[in-house]
Enzyme design. Structure first.
Site, PDB file in Angstrom:
ATOM      1  N   GLY A  55      83.425  15.982  17.136  1.00 41.30           N
ATOM      2  CA  GLY A  55      82.098  17.415  17.761  1.00 41.30           C
ATOM      3  C   GLY A  55      81.181  16.749  17.256  1.00 41.30           C
ATOM      4  O   GLY A  55      80.261  16.337  15.963  1.00 41.30           O
ATOM      5  N   GLY A  65      90.825  13.907  55.890  1.00 37.01           N
ATOM      6  CA  GLY A  65      90.537  15.656  56.361  1.00 37.01           C
ATOM      7  C   GLY A  65      90.972  17.061  55.372  1.00 37.01           C
ATOM      8  O   GLY A  65      91.278  16.950  54.408  1.00 37.01           O
ATOM      9  N   GLU A  80      79.256  12.072  27.657  1.00 34.13           N
ATOM     10  CA  GLU A  80      78.764  11.192  26.495  1.00 34.13           C
ATOM     11  C   GLU A  80      77.547  10.258  27.258  1.00 34.13           C
ATOM     12  O   GLU A  80      77.118   9.418  27.096  1.00 34.13           O
ATOM     13  CB  GLU A  80      79.858  10.059  26.656  1.00 34.13           C
ATOM     14  CG  GLU A  80      81.202  10.027  26.098  1.00 34.13           C
ATOM     15  CD  GLU A  80      81.993   9.113  25.499  1.00 34.13           C
ATOM     16  OE1 GLU A  80      81.648   7.884  25.680  1.00 34.13           O
ATOM     17  OE2 GLU A  80      83.325   8.656  25.264  1.00 34.13           O
TER      18      GLU A  80
HETATM   19  P1  TGC Z   1      66.690   7.749  19.479  1.00 32.27           P
HETATM   20  O1  TGC Z   1      64.660   8.121  18.856  1.00 32.27           O
HETATM   21  O2  TGC Z   1      66.700   7.251  20.775  1.00 32.27           O
HETATM   22  O3  TGC Z   1      67.447   7.589  18.369  1.00 32.27           O
HETATM   23  C1  TGC Z   1      67.898   7.637  17.161  1.00 32.27           C
HETATM   24  C2  TGC Z   1      68.307   6.511  16.102  1.00 32.27           C
HETATM   25  O4  TGC Z   1      69.809   6.762  17.113  1.00 32.27           O
HETATM   26  C3  TGC Z   1      69.328   4.736  16.983  1.00 32.27           C
HETATM   27  N1  TGC Z   1      70.167   4.757  18.229  1.00 32.27           N
HETATM   28  C4  TGC Z   1      71.797   4.280  18.531  1.00 32.27           C
HETATM   29  N2  TGC Z   1      72.123   3.048  17.655  1.00 32.27           N
HETATM   30  C5  TGC Z   1      73.380   2.942  18.235  1.00 32.27           C
HETATM   31  N3  TGC Z   1      73.433   2.768  19.089  1.00 32.27           N
HETATM   32  C6  TGC Z   1      72.994   3.676  20.734  1.00 32.27           C
HETATM   33  N4  TGC Z   1      73.346   3.620  21.890  1.00 32.27           N
HETATM   34  C7  TGC Z   1      71.890   4.104  20.029  1.00 32.27           C
HETATM   35  N5  TGC Z   1      71.036   4.969  21.038  1.00 32.27           N
HETATM   36  C8  TGC Z   1      69.915   5.437  19.806  1.00 32.27           C
HETATM   37  C9  TGC Z   1      68.487   4.734  17.417  1.00 32.27           C
HETATM   38  O5  TGC Z   1      68.621   2.954  17.393  1.00 32.27           O
HETATM   39  C10 TGC Z   1      67.575   5.942  16.311  1.00 32.27           C
HETATM   40  O6  TGC Z   1      67.359   5.131  15.266  1.00 32.27           O
HETATM   41  P2  TGC Z   1      66.877   5.478  13.986  1.00 32.27           P
HETATM   42  O7  TGC Z   1      67.569   3.925  12.565  1.00 32.27           O
HETATM   43  O8  TGC Z   1      65.649   4.824  14.141  1.00 32.27           O
HETATM   44  O9  TGC Z   1      67.100   6.909  13.421  1.00 32.27           O
HETATM   45  O10 TGC Z   1      67.310   9.114  19.555  1.00 32.27           O
HETATM   46  P3  TGC Z   1      67.001  10.640  20.463  1.00 32.27           P
HETATM   47  O11 TGC Z   1      67.235  11.812  20.013  1.00 32.27           O
HETATM   48  O12 TGC Z   1      65.516  10.299  20.778  1.00 32.27           O
HETATM   49  O13 TGC Z   1      68.077  10.143  21.610  1.00 32.27           O
HETATM   50  C11 TGC Z   1      67.340  10.791  22.799  1.00 32.27           C
HETATM   51  C12 TGC Z   1      68.758  10.078  23.664  1.00 32.27           C
HETATM   52  C13 TGC Z   1      69.256  11.294  25.002  1.00 32.27           C
HETATM   53  C14 TGC Z   1      68.846   8.928  24.356  1.00 32.27           C
HETATM   54  C15 TGC Z   1      70.658  11.171  23.095  1.00 32.27           C
HETATM   55  O14 TGC Z   1      69.826  11.948  22.121  1.00 32.27           O
HETATM   56  C16 TGC Z   1      71.585  10.765  24.012  1.00 32.27           C
HETATM   57  O15 TGC Z   1      71.834   9.637  24.974  1.00 32.27           O
HETATM   58  N6  TGC Z   1      72.243  11.754  24.538  1.00 32.27           N
HETATM   59  C17 TGC Z   1      73.601  12.366  24.515  1.00 32.27           C
HETATM   60  C18 TGC Z   1      74.644  12.754  24.288  1.00 32.27           C
HETATM   61  C19 TGC Z   1      76.191  12.038  24.106  1.00 32.27           C
HETATM   62  O16 TGC Z   1      75.888  11.246  24.475  1.00 32.27           O
HETATM   63  N7  TGC Z   1      76.553  13.253  23.853  1.00 32.27           N
HETATM   64  C20 TGC Z   1      77.772  12.417  23.541  1.00 32.27           C
HETATM   65  C21 TGC Z   1      79.086  13.851  23.004  1.00 32.27           C
HETATM   66  S1  TGC Z   1      80.545  12.721  22.521  1.00 32.27           S
HETATM   67  C22 TGC Z   1      81.526  13.599  23.685  1.00 32.27           C
HETATM   68  O17 TGC Z   1      80.819  13.129  24.902  1.00 32.27           O
HETATM   69  C23 TGC Z   1      82.528  12.416  24.403  1.00 32.27           C
HETATM   70  S2  TGC Z   1      83.807  12.800  25.283  1.00 32.27           S
HETATM   71  C24 TGC Z   1      84.718  11.676  25.785  1.00 32.27           C
HETATM   72  C25 TGC Z   1      85.748  12.086  26.515  1.00 32.27           C
HETATM   73  O18 TGC Z   1      86.409  13.594  26.677  1.00 32.27           O
HETATM   74  O19 TGC Z   1      86.139  10.937  26.380  1.00 32.27           O
HETATM   75  P1  FAD Z   2      72.149  19.826  28.677  1.00 36.73           P
HETATM   76  O1  FAD Z   2      72.306  18.904  27.827  1.00 36.73           O
HETATM   77  O2  FAD Z   2      72.260  21.013  28.555  1.00 36.73           O
HETATM   78  O3  FAD Z   2      71.850  19.154  29.987  1.00 36.73           O
HETATM   79  C1  FAD Z   2      71.889  19.804  31.643  1.00 36.73           C
HETATM   80  C2  FAD Z   2      71.033  18.828  32.581  1.00 36.73           C
HETATM   81  O4  FAD Z   2      69.986  19.083  32.097  1.00 36.73           O
HETATM   82  C3  FAD Z   2      71.960  17.589  32.845  1.00 36.73           C
HETATM   83  O5  FAD Z   2      71.604  17.628  34.074  1.00 36.73           O
HETATM   84  C4  FAD Z   2      70.766  16.710  32.204  1.00 36.73           C
HETATM   85  O6  FAD Z   2      70.698  15.713  32.494  1.00 36.73           O
HETATM   86  C5  FAD Z   2      69.195  17.256  32.406  1.00 36.73           C
HETATM   87  N1  FAD Z   2      68.842  17.008  31.543  1.00 36.73           N
HETATM   88  C6  FAD Z   2      68.851  17.522  29.910  1.00 36.73           C
HETATM   89  N2  FAD Z   2      68.121  16.835  29.107  1.00 36.73           N
HETATM   90  C7  FAD Z   2      67.360  16.572  30.370  1.00 36.73           C
HETATM   91  C8  FAD Z   2      65.933  15.640  30.612  1.00 36.73           C
HETATM   92  N3  FAD Z   2      64.994  15.525  28.960  1.00 36.73           N
HETATM   93  N4  FAD Z   2      65.539  14.930  31.266  1.00 36.73           N
HETATM   94  C9  FAD Z   2      65.099  15.134  32.488  1.00 36.73           C
HETATM   95  N5  FAD Z   2      67.569  16.143  32.640  1.00 36.73           N
HETATM   96  C10 FAD Z   2      67.433  16.346  31.741  1.00 36.73           C
HETATM   97  N6  FAD Z   2      81.432  16.841  23.511  1.00 36.73           N
HETATM   98  C11 FAD Z   2      81.783  15.969  22.251  1.00 36.73           C
HETATM   99  O7  FAD Z   2      80.660  16.245  21.203  1.00 36.73           O
HETATM  100  N7  FAD Z   2      83.069  15.416  22.064  1.00 36.73           N
HETATM  101  C12 FAD Z   2      83.811  15.705  23.112  1.00 36.73           C
HETATM  102  O8  FAD Z   2      84.717  15.163  22.923  1.00 36.73           O
HETATM  103  C13 FAD Z   2      83.613  16.310  23.970  1.00 36.73           C
HETATM  104  N8  FAD Z   2      84.364  16.471  24.996  1.00 36.73           N
HETATM  105  C14 FAD Z   2      84.070  16.995  26.510  1.00 36.73           C
HETATM  106  C15 FAD Z   2      84.697  17.057  27.507  1.00 36.73           C
HETATM  107  C16 FAD Z   2      84.300  17.751  28.976  1.00 36.73           C
HETATM  108  C17 FAD Z   2      85.767  17.855  29.684  1.00 36.73           C
HETATM  109  C18 FAD Z   2      83.431  17.812  29.299  1.00 36.73           C
HETATM  110  C19 FAD Z   2      82.463  19.095  30.035  1.00 36.73           C
HETATM  111  C20 FAD Z   2      82.035  17.701  28.032  1.00 36.73           C
HETATM  112  C21 FAD Z   2      82.351  17.008  26.691  1.00 36.73           C
HETATM  113  N9  FAD Z   2      81.536  16.984  25.640  1.00 36.73           N
HETATM  114  C22 FAD Z   2      82.068  16.664  24.464  1.00 36.73           C
HETATM  115  C23 FAD Z   2      79.641  17.316  25.740  1.00 36.73           C
HETATM  116  C24 FAD Z   2      79.057  16.568  27.148  1.00 36.73           C
HETATM  117  O9  FAD Z   2      78.898  15.256  25.884  1.00 36.73           O
HETATM  118  C25 FAD Z   2      77.946  17.363  27.060  1.00 36.73           C
HETATM  119  O10 FAD Z   2      78.375  18.374  27.795  1.00 36.73           O
HETATM  120  C26 FAD Z   2      77.044  16.299  27.445  1.00 36.73           C
HETATM  121  O11 FAD Z   2      76.641  15.434  26.278  1.00 36.73           O
HETATM  122  C27 FAD Z   2      75.987  16.961  28.544  1.00 36.73           C
HETATM  123  O12 FAD Z   2      75.401  18.300  27.910  1.00 36.73           O
HETATM  124  P2  FAD Z   2      75.189  19.762  27.783  1.00 36.73           P
HETATM  125  O13 FAD Z   2      76.757  20.368  28.761  1.00 36.73           O
HETATM  126  O14 FAD Z   2      75.163  20.525  26.865  1.00 36.73           O
HETATM  127  O15 FAD Z   2      73.630  19.702  29.202  1.00 36.73           O
END
Ligand code: TGC
Ligand code: FAD
Length: 424
Positions: free
Chosen positions: A161, A379, A403
């Site tokens: 989460g 189609g 992710e």
């Molecule tokens: P930022 O300043 O970039 O980084 C904060 C701290 O985190 C470290 N870090 C990492 N460490 C290891 N691996 C990585 N890939 C890392 N990326 C960053 C970084 O070095 C820093 O460390 P420290 O010691 O300096 O504090 O943080 P930010 O807030 O500016 O980050 C921005 C951004 C956009 C890169 C980040 O927030 C991001 O990647 N957003 C995407 C969110 C996301 O991926 N959510 C996933 C939710 S889980 C999910 O979707 C599961 S679905 C799975 C499924 O159903 O299969």
């Molecule tokens: P938002 O962050 O609101 O983004 C909306 C749009 O705005 C996107 O196109 C994004 O690229 C764009 N955007 C946002 N910020 C910027 C920026 N700075 N510059 C340019 N563009 C930007 N999360 C978990 O933690 N665990 C899970 O197990 C998990 N499973 C999931 C399963 C499903 C089926 C789905 C749909 C999602 C799941 N997620 C999970 C959540 C998923 O990781 C988020 O949906 C994803 O990270 C995007 O966040 P959001 O939906 O809030 O979109």
């Protein structure tokens, strides 16, 4: 001056320059449409055996269920037990009953599972890479002993989460908090909401990321459903999805939920905790989505060879159809080799997170675009779920979003290329 030949340069360094040139090899090597760049030749016998185990299970046990599961939006949690029996969950972990396989072999597993359905890969990745991976990397010995083996066998279901209703791409701004429990000594009290959480409605174990009120730092907590008093943990299902319907998704709602202090990961602080877990899961997605694309290509090719239009010609004979197949095949082959290389670097401890962003983004984007183009080959039949293509297209939109949405990975790469942060 610039004309000094490569041969002379190498000769001056005492390197053998006359590698045997066997032009006849061209004639003896045939092109395999389903493995154009011969990934197979790079795999070890162990990797091939693991791939075969996963492929047989997926084709014999998962493929026959997927259509009904997708129609009814039903995820059978026995799937995790079946995967656990075969050693497919958290398979890179060494110990606690897990086989400790390499990252390429693990990528091959995700490719086989997602060849059937991205939702089945999702359930597996969240259990294995995100929940088990997090506990293995950051949990105390006690947490590992308590949960890893049961999660690995699929006897317990886990989730991860991070995302909240108001904070998806920007998890650093999360609102979920942990503070000392007002009445229970030795416990934290967790409050807040996580949304879009794969597996949450059926989970026993929740890896929840929350801000510790005392420090303002993000910490990881293992919330055990069996330890939560009524009303402190709710996990409603998010139904009526138009993608990933064979996977179960829900919320995690915490209302002063008591969590033992020893269930907090002892050392890791800040976003690097969840992001380290995400590195492995994002790497797996890069392999997985190519499996879905390969299945779409296989089905589109078969359809195009069988379907006849205009003077009895198979539509596969027409150039515009061939281009769609050629594009998909090219992107699948490139995507696999890129994932293979990143897997190799990961095994050698030489991977940078940006490499994973690159393959996660590129493979998800190309899988979605190509599958959408291949859909046109069917189609009107594309509209029937029995042809499976629409399911892959809808699923692949989700993989491009979770992710880290593709544009977010572009910004991570842009930051690495320019040194300038786009997020602030
Ligand atoms: P930022 O300043 O970039 O980084 C904060 C701290 O985190 C470290 N870090 C990492 N460490 C290891 N691996 C990585 N890939 C890392 N990326 C960053 C970084 O070095 C820093 O460390 P420290 O010691 O300096 O504090 O943080 P930010 O807030 O500016 O980050 C921005 C951004 C956009 C890169 C980040 O927030 C991001 O990647 N957003 C995407 C969110 C996301 O991926 N959510 C996933 C939710 S889980 C999910 O979707 C599961 S679905 C799975 C499924 O159903 O299969
Ligand atoms: P938002 O962050 O609101 O983004 C909306 C749009 O705005 C996107 O196109 C994004 O690229 C764009 N955007 C946002 N910020 C910027 C920026 N700075 N510059 C340019 N563009 C930007 N999360 C978990 O933690 N665990 C899970 O197990 C998990 N499973 C999931 C399963 C499903 C089926 C789905 C749909 C999602 C799941 N997620 C999970 C959540 C998923 O990781 C988020 O949906 C994803 O990270 C995007 O966040 P959001 O939906 O809030 O979109």
């Amino acid at each position: 001056m610039f004309a000094r030949s490569v041969a002379r340069r190498l000769a001056s360094r005492n390197v053998i320059t006359r590698a045997p040139v066997q032009s006849q090899r061209w004639a003896s090597t045939s092109f395999k449409w389903d493995d154009p760049l011969d990934l197979d030749s790079l795999l070890t016998e162990d990797q091939k055996a693991i791939q075969e185990t996963a492929r047989s299970y997926c084709q014999e046990r998962l493929a026959p269920r997927v259509l009904e599961a997708y129609r009814k939006e039903d995820y059978d949690k026995k799937i995790l037990e079946e995967m656990g029996e075969l050693g497919l969950l958290g398979a890179t972990i060494d110990g606690y009953g897990m086989p400790g396989i390499d990252n390429i072999a693990n990528g091959l597993i995700t490719r086989e599972v997602e060849r059937v359905d991205s939702g089945y890969r999702s359930g597996m990745s969240v259990q294995g890479s995100l929940c088990m991976g997090g506990i293995n990397d950051f949990g105390s010995q006690e947490l590992k002993d308590k949960y890893l083996e049961k999660l690995g066998k699929g006897k317990l279901v886990g989730c991860f989460g991070l995302t909240e209703p108001n904070h998806g791409s920007d998890p650093g701004s999360m609102e979920t908090t942990a503070k000392p429990h007002p009445t229970k000594e030795g416990y934290y009290s967790l409050s807040g909401s996580k949304t879009w959480i794969t597996n949450s409605p059926i989970s026993d174990v929740f890896l929840v990321w929350a801000k510790l009120q005392e420090t303002g730092k993000i910490r990881g907590f293992i919330v055990d459903r069996s330890m939560c008093p009524p009303g402190t943990l709710e996990t409603p299902k998010l139904g009526d999805k138009n993608g990933l319907r064979a996977s179960i998704t829900g919320m995690i709602q915490l209302d002063e939920c008591p969590v033992p202090k020893e269930h907090m990961f002892p050392e890791v602080e800040g976003l690097k905790g969840p992001f380290a877990c995400l590195n492995s899961a994002r790497y797996g997605i890069a392999w997985g989505v190519i499996g879905a694309l390969e299945d779409a290509l296989d089905k589109a090719r078969t359809y195009a060879l069988e379907r006849k239009q205009f003077k009895g010609n198979p539509i596969a004979k027409y150039q515009l159809v061939q281009k769609k197949l050629a594009d998909a095949s090219t992107d699948a082959a490139y995507g696999l080799l890129a994932a293979y290389q990143v897997g190799k670097l990961k095994d050698e401890g030489r991977v940078a997170p940006e490499m994973i962003s690159m393959i996660k983004r590129q493979n998800c984007d190309r899988a979605l675009v190509n599958t959408r183009n291949l859909q046109e080959i069917f189609g009107g039949n594309a509209v029937s779920d029995e042809y499976h293509i629409g399911r892959h297209v809808s699923n692949l939109f989700v993989t491009q979003t979770y992710e880290g949405q593709s544009d977010i990975h572009a910004l991570i790469l842009g930051r690495a290329v320019t040194g300038l942060q786009a997020f602030v």
